[in-house]
Write an enzyme that holds these catalytic residues in place. Structure first.
Site, PDB file in Angstrom:
ATOM      1  N   CYS A 125      41.670  21.037  39.236  1.00 30.96           N
ATOM      2  CA  CYS A 125      41.142  21.936  40.196  1.00 30.96           C
ATOM      3  C   CYS A 125      40.363  21.071  41.263  1.00 30.96           C
ATOM      4  O   CYS A 125      39.678  19.926  40.755  1.00 30.96           O
ATOM      5  CB  CYS A 125      40.005  22.635  39.361  1.00 30.96           C
ATOM      6  SG  CYS A 125      39.013  23.642  40.243  1.00 30.96           S
ATOM      7  N   CYS A 139      27.541  31.362  43.168  1.00 33.79           N
ATOM      8  CA  CYS A 139      28.276  30.044  43.307  1.00 33.79           C
ATOM      9  C   CYS A 139      27.373  28.939  43.350  1.00 33.79           C
ATOM     10  O   CYS A 139      26.538  28.947  44.400  1.00 33.79           O
ATOM     11  CB  CYS A 139      29.467  30.351  44.108  1.00 33.79           C
ATOM     12  SG  CYS A 139      30.446  28.778  44.499  1.00 33.79           S
ATOM     13  N   GLY A 181      34.366  24.699  47.962  1.00 41.23           N
ATOM     14  CA  GLY A 181      34.768  24.916  49.266  1.00 41.23           C
ATOM     15  C   GLY A 181      35.713  26.049  49.355  1.00 41.23           C
ATOM     16  O   GLY A 181      35.966  26.559  48.100  1.00 41.23           O
ATOM     17  N   GLU A 182      35.969  26.562  50.586  1.00 40.74           N
ATOM     18  CA  GLU A 182      36.891  27.883  50.714  1.00 40.74           C
ATOM     19  C   GLU A 182      38.174  27.153  51.474  1.00 40.74           C
ATOM     20  O   GLU A 182      37.738  26.885  52.797  1.00 40.74           O
ATOM     21  CB  GLU A 182      35.954  28.774  51.762  1.00 40.74           C
ATOM     22  CG  GLU A 182      36.940  29.882  52.343  1.00 40.74           C
ATOM     23  CD  GLU A 182      38.001  30.603  51.287  1.00 40.74           C
ATOM     24  OE1 GLU A 182      37.174  30.887  50.312  1.00 40.74           O
ATOM     25  OE2 GLU A 182      38.724  30.330  51.220  1.00 40.74           O
ATOM     26  N   SER A 213      42.854  29.403  46.028  1.00 41.47           N
ATOM     27  CA  SER A 213      41.849  30.637  45.675  1.00 41.47           C
ATOM     28  C   SER A 213      40.839  30.748  46.932  1.00 41.47           C
ATOM     29  O   SER A 213      40.582  29.784  47.353  1.00 41.47           O
ATOM     30  CB  SER A 213      40.824  30.314  44.391  1.00 41.47           C
ATOM     31  OG  SER A 213      40.358  31.046  44.001  1.00 41.47           O
ATOM     32  N   SER A 235      39.498  36.079  45.119  1.00 39.67           N
ATOM     33  CA  SER A 235      38.407  36.174  44.283  1.00 39.67           C
ATOM     34  C   SER A 235      37.928  37.594  44.755  1.00 39.67           C
ATOM     35  O   SER A 235      37.121  37.639  45.584  1.00 39.67           O
ATOM     36  CB  SER A 235      37.188  35.071  44.659  1.00 39.67           C
ATOM     37  OG  SER A 235      38.013  34.070  44.199  1.00 39.67           O
ATOM     38  N   LEU A 236      38.206  38.479  43.976  1.00 37.21           N
ATOM     39  CA  LEU A 236      37.749  40.067  44.373  1.00 37.21           C
ATOM     40  C   LEU A 236      36.074  40.306  43.956  1.00 37.21           C
ATOM     41  O   LEU A 236      35.313  40.708  44.899  1.00 37.21           O
ATOM     42  CB  LEU A 236      38.735  41.010  44.092  1.00 37.21           C
ATOM     43  CG  LEU A 236      38.688  42.358  44.355  1.00 37.21           C
ATOM     44  CD1 LEU A 236      38.968  42.144  45.696  1.00 37.21           C
ATOM     45  CD2 LEU A 236      39.632  43.305  43.732  1.00 37.21           C
ATOM     46  N   ASN A 312      29.583  32.006  34.857  1.00 36.91           N
ATOM     47  CA  ASN A 312      29.192  30.544  34.306  1.00 36.91           C
ATOM     48  C   ASN A 312      28.013  30.470  34.902  1.00 36.91           C
ATOM     49  O   ASN A 312      27.649  30.176  35.975  1.00 36.91           O
ATOM     50  CB  ASN A 312      30.178  29.777  34.740  1.00 36.91           C
ATOM     51  CG  ASN A 312      30.172  28.494  33.745  1.00 36.91           C
ATOM     52  OD1 ASN A 312      29.023  28.071  32.972  1.00 36.91           O
ATOM     53  ND2 ASN A 312      31.138  27.578  33.704  1.00 36.91           N
TER      54      ASN A 312
END
Ligand code: SAH
Length: 378
Positions: A125, A139, A181-182, A213, A235-236, A312
């Site tokens: 990841c 987040c 990050g995006e 993602s 990521s809905l 989480n």
């Protein structure tokens, strides 16, 4: 010596660019073979990481000889090349074999990567930005604010570093852009990193084993789907725009109907492509039976594979994770409608393997989410 900023990073260039610089595709292939070999990885000795308090990345010396690239060609280029890799500030190994790295790429902030070994293969990841400009309420990365985009070589270097830690029986073959990050806010560099990771002869990852993602950046999603063969994960995280706006503010600019219309259109154009739909479930917020039924209706016509994951929780998170029973019920409803649905088992929880958590612990000083340098939010 020229400063690294004015030199070309070895982990940045793609094969066509190397072919041009080295004057032949054979030499370009030889260079890639060397760059991703154990021999090149061995240049990064553990003592280099431990070097004092410094947060600067590590510059490795490019050797005198690289098999298949003659002196005559390499020597004139040497001064203009650099092999710089992030410094490892922390490396936590979880009981389940998950390894989480906090890496320094210069400056105060660190980025993270997580190596997840499973049977037969490992997944890494990776982070695509230092911090993030999106303000997803659940987040940990959002708490860090935004520092800067990562360069392609800094993304590839996360793979380069972690590959030798994968168990021999589970080689590193999968990469997911689900770290900090995006990725679609840094799409040029992400696409370049993907070009390098999928290039022949090394490291030769399959585009099908790479997943990007996104929190739902519509123009970036359209571009990724048209320019690349990698998998997309959306990521809905909600089943109404109202709920999603509260969790993910950019829903204001790109409502769910637009995101899903794009995916529906892609399903018609590319019927072979699946899209992962990620749902983080929060207690009492998006985990009801009604939510599950609404999700089924929203996904009509989308080639969706739903991944459910319980939130989480981290220190300061305003949300509680859904319960096992509610998660099971949610999954039953989605599966009952004929949609593929898996529950993601959180890995490495005791080492804070959720997005942004380790960096939150290892940052030198907190950052302000409204910090300069951030691209404007929609
Ligand atoms: N910005 C991208 C990639 C980084 S987040 C995106 O939003 O997809 C990667 C995944 O982790 C997303 O699916 C996100 O919803 C999920 N995530 C973030 N924080 C989480 C948390 N605290 N618990 C569980 N999942 C989380």
């Amino acid at each position: 010596m020229t400063s690294p900023a004015s030199r070309t990073e070895l982990l940045r260039l793609t094969q066509p660019e190397w072919t041009e610089r080295l004057g032949s595709s054979d030499r370009a292939r030889a260079l890639a073979r060397w760059l991703f070999s154990d021999e090149a990885r061995a240049l990064l000795t553990p003592s280099l990481d431990l070097d004092a308090e410094t947060t600067t990345p590590i510059e490795l010396a490019i050797p005198e000889r690289i098999d298949g690239v003659s002196h005559r060609v390499l020597d004139p280029l040497r001064a203009s090349l650099a092999l710089t890799v992030p410094r490892c500030r922390a490396r936590h190994v979880s009981d389940d074999g998950t390894i989480k790295y906090a890496l320094c790429v210069g400056g105060d902030a660190s980025i993270e990567s997580v190596l997840i070994p499973t049977r037969g293969r490992s997944t890494l990841c990776v982070s695509s930005q230092i911090g993030c400009t999106r303000r997803c309420a659940f987040c940990a990365t959002a708490r860090l604010g935004f520092c800067r985009n990562l360069r392609a070589e800094e993304i590839v270097a996360q793979f380069w570093r972690a590959r030798s830690d994968a168990p021999t029986a589970s080689p590193l073959r999968n990469v997911v852009f689900m770290g900090m990050g995006e990725p679609l806010d840094n799409l040029d560099e992400v696409l370049r990193a993907i070009d390098v990771l999928t290039q022949q002869p090394e490291p030769q990852l399959s585009a099908r084993n790479i997943t990007v993602s996104t929190s739902g950046i519509l123009p970036g999603m359209a571009r990724l789907l048209s320019e690349s063969r990698v998998n997309l994960a959306l990521s809905l995280n909600a089943t109404t725009d109202e709920c999603r706006r509260a969790l993910m503010p950019q829903t204001e600019a790109w409502p769910m109907t637009d995101l899903l219309a794009l995916l529906r259109n892609d399903a018609r154009m590319n019927p072979g492509r699946d899209v992962f739909v990620e749902m983080v479930l929060f207690d009492g917020i998006n985990d009801s039976e009604d939510d599950a039924h609404r999700l089924v209706a929203l996904l009509y016509g989308v080639n969706a594979r739903v991944n459910l994951i319980a939130h989480n929780a981290f220190d300061g998170s305003p949300f509680r994770p859904t319960s096992e029973a509610r998660l099971r019920r949610f999954k039953q409803i989605v599966l009952g409608a004929g949609i593929r649905c898996l529950t993601r088992v959180p890995r490495g929880q005791e080492i804070s393997a959720a997005c942004g958590q380790l960096a939150l612990r290892h940052q030198h000083r907190p950052r302000n989410p409204d910090q300069n340098g951030a691209p404007p939010l929609p």
